[in-house]
Write an enzyme that holds these catalytic residues in place. Structure first.
Site: not given
Length: 195
Positions: A64, A108
């Site tokens: 990652r 969001h």
């Protein structure tokens, strides 16, 4: 003129709203590049508007952090004033966040701090919420925990499904994201002061 790199993972409806707004004289904004973590459908919007794009697929990296380093390299090539996570469905590694924040914002589909994470709309319905909404916030190293810039409320209607509610939130989210970017561009919002 505020320059943007916009990050997407899917259909790019927020990206399209930003691109359309940037073509109007009241929005002193230019999208200099679009980044994605896959061959996202939304990259078609970048092509249509003649905006360069890049893809940094996490599956092509051993870790990652390596993916994050390459993503950051690709973003920094464009030397943008602001990076907008607009439906980018990956948590950014700490190194990316620390290099870009506070000039790194996200939308969001909930009224944070309520319902963080990937299933915000489902979580609001499961909790029996009578209202939810959308938030634009600065990205920090947590999951949807950064300073809130702006929020808009959406009423949960009887019979709402995750899909119907999410569609109504997306409409509000697009308008709010464009307004927020415009206010950052014109100096009405200071991300440094909020962070």
């Amino acid at each position: 003129m505020l320059t943007l790199v916009v990050l997407i993972s899917g259909s790019g409806s927020n990206l399209r709203a930003i691109l359309e707004a940037s073509s109007r004289p009241d929005t002193p904004v230019t999208v200099v590049a679009v980044g994605a973590d896959n061959e996202a459908d939304g990259l078609a919007h970048a092509e249509e508007f003649g905006v360069p794009f890049f893809i940094v697929d996490p599956k092509a990296f051993a870790s990652r952090d390596e993916w994050g380093e390459e993503l950051l390299n690709q973003i920094q090539v464009w030397n943008a004033d602001l990076v907008v996570s607009a439906g980018f469905m990956r948590i950014l590694p700490a190194g990316v966040v620390s290099a870009l924040t506070p000039n790194l914002i996200n939308t969001h589909p909930a009224l944070l701090p309520l319902y963080p994470g990937a299933y915000a709309v489902r979580d609001a319905l499961a909790a029996g919420a009578t209202e939810t909404g959308a938030t634009v916030h600065i990205i920090d190293e947590g999951v949807d925990t950064g300073p809130v810039i702006r929020q808009t409320t959406v009423v949960v209607e009887a019979g709402d499904t995750e899909s119907t509610l999410h569609e109504r939130i997306k409409t509000v989210e697009r308008d709010m994201l464009v307004a927020t970017i415009r206010d950052i561009a014109t100096g009405q919002i200071s991300l440094k002061e909020l962070s």
